[in-house]
Design a protein around this motif. Structure first.
Motif, PDB file in Angstrom:
ATOM      1  N   MET A   1       0.837  -1.199   0.000  1.00  0.00           N
ATOM      2  CA  MET A   1       0.000   0.000   0.000  1.00  0.00           C
ATOM      3  C   MET A   1       0.870   1.247   0.000  1.00  0.00           C
ATOM      4  SD  MET A   1      -2.787  -1.095   2.916  1.00  0.00           S
ATOM      5  CE  MET A   1      -3.542   0.531   2.979  1.00  0.00           C
ATOM      6  N   ASP A   2       0.293   2.345  -0.481  1.00  0.00           N
ATOM      7  CA  ASP A   2       0.895   3.670  -0.341  1.00  0.00           C
ATOM      8  C   ASP A   2      -0.217   4.701  -0.387  1.00  0.00           C
ATOM      9  OD1 ASP A   2       2.978   5.485   0.050  1.00  0.00           O
ATOM     10  OD2 ASP A   2       3.269   5.796  -2.096  1.00  0.00           O
ATOM     11  N   ILE A   3       0.111   5.913   0.065  1.00  0.00           N
ATOM     12  CA  ILE A   3      -0.872   6.999   0.105  1.00  0.00           C
ATOM     13  C   ILE A   3      -0.197   8.282  -0.344  1.00  0.00           C
ATOM     14  CG2 ILE A   3      -0.432   7.654   2.522  1.00  0.00           C
ATOM     15  CD1 ILE A   3      -3.522   7.952   2.812  1.00  0.00           C
ATOM     16  N   SER A   4      -0.958   9.156  -0.977  1.00  0.00           N
ATOM     17  CA  SER A   4      -0.400  10.416  -1.470  1.00  0.00           C
ATOM     18  C   SER A   4      -0.055  11.339  -0.309  1.00  0.00           C
ATOM     19  CB  SER A   4      -1.398  11.096  -2.411  1.00  0.00           C
ATOM     20  OG  SER A   4      -2.613  11.368  -1.733  1.00  0.00           O
ATOM     21  N   ALA A   5       0.765  12.340  -0.604  1.00  0.00           N
ATOM     22  CA  ALA A   5       1.202  13.278   0.429  1.00  0.00           C
ATOM     23  C   ALA A   5       0.024  14.015   1.053  1.00  0.00           C
ATOM     24  CB  ALA A   5       2.203  14.270  -0.158  1.00  0.00           C
ATOM     25  N   ASP A   6      -1.026  14.292   0.253  1.00  0.00           N
ATOM     26  CA  ASP A   6      -2.183  15.006   0.785  1.00  0.00           C
ATOM     27  C   ASP A   6      -3.208  14.087   1.433  1.00  0.00           C
ATOM     28  OD1 ASP A   6      -3.445  13.794  -1.378  1.00  0.00           O
ATOM     29  OD2 ASP A   6      -3.777  15.657  -2.480  1.00  0.00           O
ATOM     30  N   GLY A   7      -2.964  12.769   1.433  1.00  0.00           N
ATOM     31  CA  GLY A   7      -3.861  11.826   2.074  1.00  0.00           C
ATOM     32  C   GLY A   7      -5.152  11.582   1.336  1.00  0.00           C
ATOM     33  N   ARG A   8      -5.229  11.954   0.079  1.00  0.00           N
ATOM     34  CA  ARG A   8      -6.486  11.826  -0.661  1.00  0.00           C
ATOM     35  C   ARG A   8      -6.534  10.638  -1.616  1.00  0.00           C
ATOM     36  NH1 ARG A   8      -7.590  18.181  -2.412  1.00  0.00           N
ATOM     37  NH2 ARG A   8      -7.773  19.005  -0.274  1.00  0.00           N
ATOM     38  N   THR A   9      -5.378  10.109  -1.969  1.00  0.00           N
ATOM     39  CA  THR A   9      -5.331   8.991  -2.910  1.00  0.00           C
ATOM     40  C   THR A   9      -4.591   7.832  -2.273  1.00  0.00           C
ATOM     41  OG1 THR A   9      -5.293  10.521  -4.791  1.00  0.00           O
ATOM     42  CG2 THR A   9      -4.651   8.245  -5.213  1.00  0.00           C
ATOM     43  N   LEU A  10      -5.220   6.675  -2.308  1.00  0.00           N
ATOM     44  CA  LEU A  10      -4.657   5.453  -1.746  1.00  0.00           C
ATOM     45  C   LEU A  10      -4.441   4.463  -2.875  1.00  0.00           C
ATOM     46  CD1 LEU A  10      -4.056   3.881   0.988  1.00  0.00           C
ATOM     47  CD2 LEU A  10      -6.374   2.971   0.749  1.00  0.00           C
ATOM     48  N   VAL A  11      -3.314   3.775  -2.851  1.00  0.00           N
ATOM     49  CA  VAL A  11      -3.079   2.688  -3.798  1.00  0.00           C
ATOM     50  C   VAL A  11      -2.823   1.429  -2.991  1.00  0.00           C
ATOM     51  CG1 VAL A  11      -0.633   3.302  -4.015  1.00  0.00           C
ATOM     52  CG2 VAL A  11      -1.689   1.868  -5.743  1.00  0.00           C
TER      53      VAL A  11
ATOM     54  N   ILE B   1      -7.512   4.383  -5.335  1.00  0.00           N
ATOM     55  CA  ILE B   1      -8.750   4.749  -4.657  1.00  0.00           C
ATOM     56  C   ILE B   1      -8.731   6.224  -4.292  1.00  0.00           C
ATOM     57  CG2 ILE B   1     -10.213   4.288  -2.643  1.00  0.00           C
ATOM     58  CD1 ILE B   1      -8.732   1.514  -2.534  1.00  0.00           C
ATOM     59  N   ALA B   2      -9.774   6.937  -4.674  1.00  0.00           N
ATOM     60  CA  ALA B   2      -9.955   8.330  -4.264  1.00  0.00           C
ATOM     61  C   ALA B   2     -10.677   8.327  -2.919  1.00  0.00           C
ATOM     62  CB  ALA B   2     -10.744   9.103  -5.311  1.00  0.00           C
ATOM     63  N   LEU B   3      -9.939   8.642  -1.850  1.00  0.00           N
ATOM     64  CA  LEU B   3     -10.514   8.605  -0.518  1.00  0.00           C
ATOM     65  C   LEU B   3     -11.504   9.753  -0.321  1.00  0.00           C
ATOM     66  CD1 LEU B   3      -7.328   7.756   1.568  1.00  0.00           C
ATOM     67  CD2 LEU B   3      -9.153   6.199   0.868  1.00  0.00           C
ATOM     68  N   ASP B   4     -12.568   9.462   0.427  1.00  0.00           N
ATOM     69  CA  ASP B   4     -13.577  10.461   0.806  1.00  0.00           C
ATOM     70  C   ASP B   4     -14.255  11.101  -0.404  1.00  0.00           C
ATOM     71  OD1 ASP B   4     -12.680  10.099   3.543  1.00  0.00           O
ATOM     72  OD2 ASP B   4     -10.985  11.380   3.039  1.00  0.00           O
ATOM     73  N   SER B   5     -14.347  10.333  -1.493  1.00  0.00           N
ATOM     74  CA  SER B   5     -14.939  10.860  -2.729  1.00  0.00           C
ATOM     75  C   SER B   5     -16.340  10.324  -2.978  1.00  0.00           C
ATOM     76  CB  SER B   5     -14.046  10.490  -3.920  1.00  0.00           C
ATOM     77  OG  SER B   5     -13.990   9.081  -4.092  1.00  0.00           O
ATOM     78  N   GLY B   6     -16.858   9.492  -2.068  1.00  0.00           N
ATOM     79  CA  GLY B   6     -18.156   8.866  -2.264  1.00  0.00           C
ATOM     80  C   GLY B   6     -18.005   7.412  -2.658  1.00  0.00           C
TER      81      GLY B   6
END
Length: 438
Positions: free
Chosen positions: A383-393, A404-409
């Protein structure tokens, strides 16, 4: 069956099953699980030939992004319908990193496989030549790039080289005067973690855990004291097991703490001078995973038993001198997640996200309060996550990489309790001519 009819059946089956599972989970969490019957998975194997043909077609040259989005809506991603294909095609993905430009690095194949490192940009996949393993420091600046010759540290992906580190020769940290043998080949990295100063690398491998530096390597596991104890007991040096299982390690955000372990140790924490500062009894049988939060003031420690486990949370301020036994009830090492065998994890502000052996991403606060869960399927391997915490892989042993776009619905085909939407799923399957984007 015609293509349109198969597509409609797939769409209806996947969405209906996800909604039924989500309702089942909501009922169980609200009212208890007694007298609840888990929904049966739909019969979809007869739809797989049409799905495969459609997936191959959408991966032909000239396909634009709106067409890809239309395909995902028509053939929503799912794990359960693909089970008949996984034994033949699935493979583990050892490592993924989300670069700051939005592209992905991935090592296809597990560390012990020959494997291949690739870079994913948009819908294109390009091999990375000359790199067999990679890692990134907790501050996201420095990268470790390894091949049979050495481990190089670069300042940024594609940036200038700042250090060139030799592999361990294998005799580091072993009691002198005994007939131990050096390595025939460099250790195969389970993970590589550069320190935030760009001058050292934590090398985790089944041959041992080392810190690599310009003046040589230092062995952290197995440690010399435990080897001496074996020798004192009369065990022949040829019979002393130096290899590790379930080996793992993590470096804190400031580089001042290193957490390591394997199935035969307690959780061990070292300081920046490589002196042991803590030994923590696990919350399961076999230590399996470690992760620092982004601030570096909290440490997550997982231990497993079969496909389940227990995860402890420890404030780093409590680490100096901490010495606890297995299943300790010490208030400084509370159980913050009970159930997951953790293979991969990330942290964002106020939240840990772990991937378990049953295909779930599970998110919770540092105090253990549950936030959400999100189902991918198969064991989560990286796993990894973007610096802004919005995108998870997240990657899996089924050969998937999910962005995955976090908190996007949450779309209606997604199993889970969080409001997160997958934007792309890659299939790196054995037997395919090329990776396929879903």
């Amino acid at each position: 069956m015609d293509k349109q009819h198969a597509q409609q059946q797939w769409q209806q089956a996947v969405s209906a099953y996800a909604q039924a599972i989500n309702h089942y989970v909501a009922q169980g969490r609200a009212h208890g699980w007694d007298n609840l019957e888990e929904p049966a998975a739909p019969t979809t194997e007869h739809l797989l030939p049409a799905w495969q043909a459609a997936l191959q077609a959408i991966n032909q040259p000239g396909i634009d992004e709106p067409q890809c989005q239309a395909f995902r809506a028509a053939w929503p991603p799912a794990h359960q319908p693909l089970l008949p294909l996984l034994e033949q095609h699935g493979q583990g993905i050892a490592n993924v990193l989300l670069l700051d430009d939005g592209s992905l690095l991935a090592r296809i194949g597990m560390p012990y496989d020959k494997g291949q490192v690739v870079r994913i940009e948009g819908r294109s996949v390009t091999p990375v030549i000359g790199v067999e393993h990679f890692g990134r420091c907790p501050q996201r600046r420095y990268f470790a790039l390894a091949n049979a010759e050495c481990v190089r540290i670069t300042d940024g992906w594609g940036g200038p080289q700042v250090a060139r580190l030799a592999w361990p020769h294998g005799l580091e940290g072993l009691p002198p005067g005994y007939p131990f043998e050096p390595f025939d080949l460099p250790p195969t990295p389970t993970s590589l973690v550069p320190f935030p100063d760009g001058q050292r690398v934590l090398l985790v491998s089944s041959e041992g855990i080392f810190v690599l530096a310009s003046d040589g390597a230092t062995r952290l596991l197995r440690d010399e004291q435990s080897i001496l104890e074996d020798l004192v007991e009369g065990i022949d040096p040829d019979d002393i097991a130096l290899g590790l299982s379930m080996e793992h390690g993590a470096v804190s955000a400031d580089g001042r703490l290193i957490a390591v372990g394997d199935q035969c140790t307690r959780h061990l924490v070292f300081d920046e001078h490589l002196q042991r500062v803590a030994e923590i009894g696990p919350g399961g049988e076999y230590p399996h995973f470690a992760l620092f939060n982004r601030r570096g003031d909290h440490l997550l420690l997982n231990a497993c038993h079969f496909y389940n486990g227990g995860t402890l949370g420890v404030k780093t301020a409590d680490l100096p001198g901490l010495d606890t036994e297995y299943y300790s009830d010490d208030p400084r090492t509370p159980l913050v997640e009970d159930g997951a065998r953790v293979y991969a994890g990330v942290a964002r502000e106020g939240e840990y996200i772990i991937g378990d052996a049953h295909g779930y991403l599970r998110a919770f606060a540092e105090d253990g309060s549950e936030h959400w869960q999100h189902y991918l399927g198969s064991t989560i391997s990286a796993m990894d996550i973007s610096a802004d915490g919005r995108t998870l892989v997240a990657a899996s042993y089924a050969g998937f990489i999910s962005v995955i776009a976090l908190d996007s619905g949450r779309p209606d085909w997604q199993i889970g309790t969080g409001e997160h939407g997958e934007v792309r799923r890659w299939l790196f399957w054995k037997g395919l001519d090329k990776p396929l984007a879903w």
